[in-house]
Design a protein around this motif. Sequence first.
Motif, PDB file in Angstrom:
ATOM      1  N   GLU A  15       0.837  -1.195   0.000  1.00  0.00           N
ATOM      2  CA  GLU A  15       0.000   0.000   0.000  1.00  0.00           C
ATOM      3  C   GLU A  15       0.877   1.252   0.000  1.00  0.00           C
ATOM      4  OE1 GLU A  15      -3.404   2.210   2.773  1.00  0.00           O
ATOM      5  OE2 GLU A  15      -2.597   0.231   3.322  1.00  0.00           O
ATOM      6  N   ILE A  16       0.503   2.200  -0.862  1.00  0.00           N
ATOM      7  CA  ILE A  16       1.259   3.454  -0.968  1.00  0.00           C
ATOM      8  C   ILE A  16       0.860   4.359   0.198  1.00  0.00           C
ATOM      9  CG2 ILE A  16       1.663   5.515  -2.350  1.00  0.00           C
ATOM     10  CD1 ILE A  16       1.182   3.844  -4.839  1.00  0.00           C
ATOM     11  N   GLU A  17       1.846   4.732   0.996  1.00  0.00           N
ATOM     12  CA  GLU A  17       1.585   5.613   2.142  1.00  0.00           C
ATOM     13  C   GLU A  17       1.613   7.082   1.755  1.00  0.00           C
ATOM     14  OE1 GLU A  17       4.351   4.636   5.203  1.00  0.00           O
ATOM     15  OE2 GLU A  17       4.071   2.473   4.975  1.00  0.00           O
ATOM     16  N   ASP A  18       2.470   7.460   0.828  1.00  0.00           N
ATOM     17  CA  ASP A  18       2.569   8.846   0.390  1.00  0.00           C
ATOM     18  C   ASP A  18       3.174   8.846  -0.996  1.00  0.00           C
ATOM     19  OD1 ASP A  18       2.432  11.552   0.312  1.00  0.00           O
ATOM     20  OD2 ASP A  18       4.057  11.933   1.746  1.00  0.00           O
ATOM     21  N   ILE A  19       2.835   9.865  -1.784  1.00  0.00           N
ATOM     22  CA  ILE A  19       3.350   9.957  -3.146  1.00  0.00           C
ATOM     23  C   ILE A  19       3.561  11.420  -3.482  1.00  0.00           C
ATOM     24  CG2 ILE A  19       1.074  10.057  -4.262  1.00  0.00           C
ATOM     25  CD1 ILE A  19       2.308   8.258  -6.492  1.00  0.00           C
ATOM     26  N   ALA A  20       4.588  11.702  -4.280  1.00  0.00           N
ATOM     27  CA  ALA A  20       4.897  13.065  -4.700  1.00  0.00           C
ATOM     28  C   ALA A  20       5.482  13.020  -6.096  1.00  0.00           C
ATOM     29  CB  ALA A  20       5.877  13.732  -3.733  1.00  0.00           C
ATOM     30  N   MET A  21       5.365  14.150  -6.804  1.00  0.00           N
ATOM     31  CA  MET A  21       5.815  14.200  -8.188  1.00  0.00           C
ATOM     32  C   MET A  21       6.351  15.588  -8.483  1.00  0.00           C
ATOM     33  SD  MET A  21       3.678  13.432 -11.699  1.00  0.00           S
ATOM     34  CE  MET A  21       2.635  14.865 -11.490  1.00  0.00           C
ATOM     35  N   ASN A  22       7.409  15.642  -9.272  1.00  0.00           N
ATOM     36  CA  ASN A  22       7.870  16.898  -9.853  1.00  0.00           C
ATOM     37  C   ASN A  22       7.893  16.747 -11.362  1.00  0.00           C
ATOM     38  OD1 ASN A  22      10.161  15.398 -10.424  1.00  0.00           O
ATOM     39  ND2 ASN A  22      11.390  16.300  -8.787  1.00  0.00           N
ATOM     40  N   ALA A  27       7.811   9.849  -6.893  1.00  0.00           N
ATOM     41  CA  ALA A  27       8.326   9.120  -5.740  1.00  0.00           C
ATOM     42  C   ALA A  27       7.163   8.652  -4.899  1.00  0.00           C
ATOM     43  CB  ALA A  27       9.260   9.999  -4.918  1.00  0.00           C
ATOM     44  N   ALA A  28       7.236   7.412  -4.440  1.00  0.00           N
ATOM     45  CA  ALA A  28       6.181   6.823  -3.619  1.00  0.00           C
ATOM     46  C   ALA A  28       6.801   6.181  -2.392  1.00  0.00           C
ATOM     47  CB  ALA A  28       5.394   5.794  -4.419  1.00  0.00           C
ATOM     48  N   LEU A  29       6.140   6.354  -1.260  1.00  0.00           N
ATOM     49  CA  LEU A  29       6.594   5.776   0.006  1.00  0.00           C
ATOM     50  C   LEU A  29       5.714   4.592   0.343  1.00  0.00           C
ATOM     51  CD1 LEU A  29       8.274   5.842   2.641  1.00  0.00           C
ATOM     52  CD2 LEU A  29       6.566   7.417   3.566  1.00  0.00           C
ATOM     53  N   LYS A  33      10.084   2.434   2.538  1.00  0.00           N
ATOM     54  CA  LYS A  33      11.038   2.617   1.453  1.00  0.00           C
ATOM     55  C   LYS A  33      10.452   3.597   0.452  1.00  0.00           C
ATOM     56  CE  LYS A  33      12.716  -2.152   1.841  1.00  0.00           C
ATOM     57  NZ  LYS A  33      12.901  -3.445   1.127  1.00  0.00           N
ATOM     58  N   ILE A  34      11.335   4.282  -0.278  1.00  0.00           N
ATOM     59  CA  ILE A  34      10.893   5.238  -1.296  1.00  0.00           C
ATOM     60  C   ILE A  34      11.286   4.684  -2.661  1.00  0.00           C
ATOM     61  CG2 ILE A  34      11.114   7.582  -2.181  1.00  0.00           C
ATOM     62  CD1 ILE A  34      11.725   8.536   0.609  1.00  0.00           C
ATOM     63  N   TYR A  35      10.294   4.590  -3.536  1.00  0.00           N
ATOM     64  CA  TYR A  35      10.505   4.139  -4.908  1.00  0.00           C
ATOM     65  C   TYR A  35      10.461   5.364  -5.820  1.00  0.00           C
ATOM     66  CZ  TYR A  35       9.712  -0.598  -3.210  1.00  0.00           C
ATOM     67  OH  TYR A  35       9.803  -1.793  -2.536  1.00  0.00           O
ATOM     68  N   ILE A  36      11.545   5.591  -6.566  1.00  0.00           N
ATOM     69  CA  ILE A  36      11.654   6.753  -7.443  1.00  0.00           C
ATOM     70  C   ILE A  36      11.616   6.271  -8.890  1.00  0.00           C
ATOM     71  CG2 ILE A  36      13.008   8.774  -8.070  1.00  0.00           C
ATOM     72  CD1 ILE A  36      14.354   8.624  -5.371  1.00  0.00           C
ATOM     73  N   ILE A  37      10.693   6.843  -9.653  1.00  0.00           N
ATOM     74  CA  ILE A  37      10.556   6.499 -11.070  1.00  0.00           C
ATOM     75  C   ILE A  37      10.757   7.772 -11.881  1.00  0.00           C
ATOM     76  CG2 ILE A  37       9.030   5.602 -12.860  1.00  0.00           C
ATOM     77  CD1 ILE A  37       7.586   4.035 -10.694  1.00  0.00           C
TER      78      ILE A  37
END
Length: 678
Positions: A15-22, A27-29, A33-37
């Motif tokens: 389950e994604i706890e937090d997500i951010a984008m530029n 990036a998803a937490l 762990k943080i997954y960066i795409i």
Amino acid sequence: TFANALLFEYDFIAEIEDIAMNTSHVAALLDHKIYIIKIVDTDAHDDDDDDDIQPFVVNAKSDEKIVCFALTPLFLICATHNGVLYQIYLENYKTVNETRHCLHQQLQAVDGTGVVADDDDDHDSSNKQRLIRSVHPNHNGTLTVFIDSCQHGYLYNPVIDTKLKIDKFSSAIRQIFWDQRHQNIFYGYDTAKRIMHSFVYHAQTIRGPSIESVDSTALDKAMLILSVENGIVIGYNSEMDDHIEYKVLNAYEALYEAHHQQQPMQRPPPPSSQSHRMHPLQRQRQPSQSSLPMFPVAAAAHAHDNSYNKIHLTRGTNNNNNKMSTESCLAEIHHLLSANFAQCHTRKCFYQLINLHFLQSAYFVSLRLNQRDLWTALSKKCLELLEITLAISVFRSLQNASSVLLLDKLRHEHDLFLVSGHCCSLLNDFEMAHKLFLLSRKPVEALKMRLNLLQFDKALELAEKLDRDALPKICVEYAKQLEFKQSYKDALKLYERAKHENEQLPQNDDSLEQQSCMAGIIRCTLRNGYIQKGVSLALATNNKTLQYECANLLQCMDQFHEAGQLFVKCEQITKAVQCFIACKEFDDIKPLIHRVTTPSLHVKFAKEMEQIQNYGDALKSYQIANDRCSVIRLYLYHLNAVDKAIALVRQSPFSEGAKLVAQFTLSKRDMVTCIEFL
């Protein structure tokens, strides 16, 4: 730019706890762990290559768990459960900076402003660790505000690797917004009370980095904030997602009011129905509106009042005069954002500019108002923020030449400690200036400051470490100060120390300084009651000025005999005789009395001689003083020289003498002589 198409899909296993984008990364937490795409262009991406997407996984150390993160265009900032803050560069996914936030942080002892020194040591004890709950970097990632588990706010500067505690930080603040126009201004949003708190950060002040709380503003309960630009909060209504609002913060209120009064906005005509039917995202945005977001709403209605704090946007196509299009709404916001604060003309505007650190604009307001208290306030703020060039202009307006000359020498000085020390001295914060001077490349400036302030006790301590050659002079000046305060014992010790230090200095030919030391020693010796020692020291010197000074001192202390000796030594015969008469040292007077020309002293001496029946010396003094009555009286009653008395009266007739002779001859039954002088 990307086409209006799906770029890729990726399924996470948790389950994604937090997500951010530029603009370049997502990036998803999840699972700590943080997954960066990395986002790629649709033209270069093949739909069949979704399986080839390999996120970069940011994983903390084995004993750490990532709990929050934020994205900027260049960096990913994340924090672990035990208070470690990482800053990762997105180009190569390398950690460029890390710091640990612990419970017992030590404040730097230099300025006491709350700058927290980093502690990279491992802390196994869990009671010393704080959890960083959220991180809020600015747009560039050069400054990061984070909130810990105690609801305290800190600003971390990775450039100088320091943390600064934010004073007046409400425990209910949950969100941080950085101003889109000013990188050093941020806002804390109290989600419980719906209050926006304004803060100003300054990297270099006389006390190091500082954060000032400016003001707080109550927002509408239904308002959800999107961004803040130049003090204008832009958001939408939570109850109606197409209901756009904005609010001018109290810290900027007077500035926008002045702008609104000077340049009222010319409202455009109501939009046509065709423009209402067109989606805003399909309209071409004007270049002047590039800094504001284009909100996805179709039509607008404007409820305008004189406070211009809110613009309400609603759906609809009615041609109502109170309604306006989204473009008109954004145009009014842009009209506010185009305000030139330097054109304000009220005192309230000036003080708001000062609080927001817009000193250049405040300077132009001061020029317009030209009031001394405003110039003074601006000068203090310029010194606090180390705006030396602007401070010179302000002090010129205040006609303070000494400050202008001092600051002009500091204009190109690279030592911030030295510059800050001088600025603190101009602000009369001498304790802070003392600390800063000692940290600078010229610590002797602290000694000079203490000497100028006549604080010789502290100057003496500094001279022992910084300039031992200055010890004799400082000891003498300090001793004079103590002597003036009647602390003669301490003054004597300092005079003796000054004499000793003078003897230790090589090639010290300063006779004036040595004479000053000796004079102080003699004076304090006399003041402390060591009369004989002081007199012998004074007599041993060839300084007649010093001897005269000590003689006057002894005369004030009623030590007339010793004072007379010193007056004789310095050839002040009249004063010496006066002192000898006071102490009845007649043997010392006799060799000196003939050198005295003051009649009053001769009369006093003659009376003293007359009391001890030394009528011969008394007669001489009366004659020198030209006291003919006393001379005739001595002739008649004490010297048995009646003929001389009669001859004196006959030679220089005067009534008082004639009466004396007549009375005497009458008592002797010499009627003829008595009748002659009656």
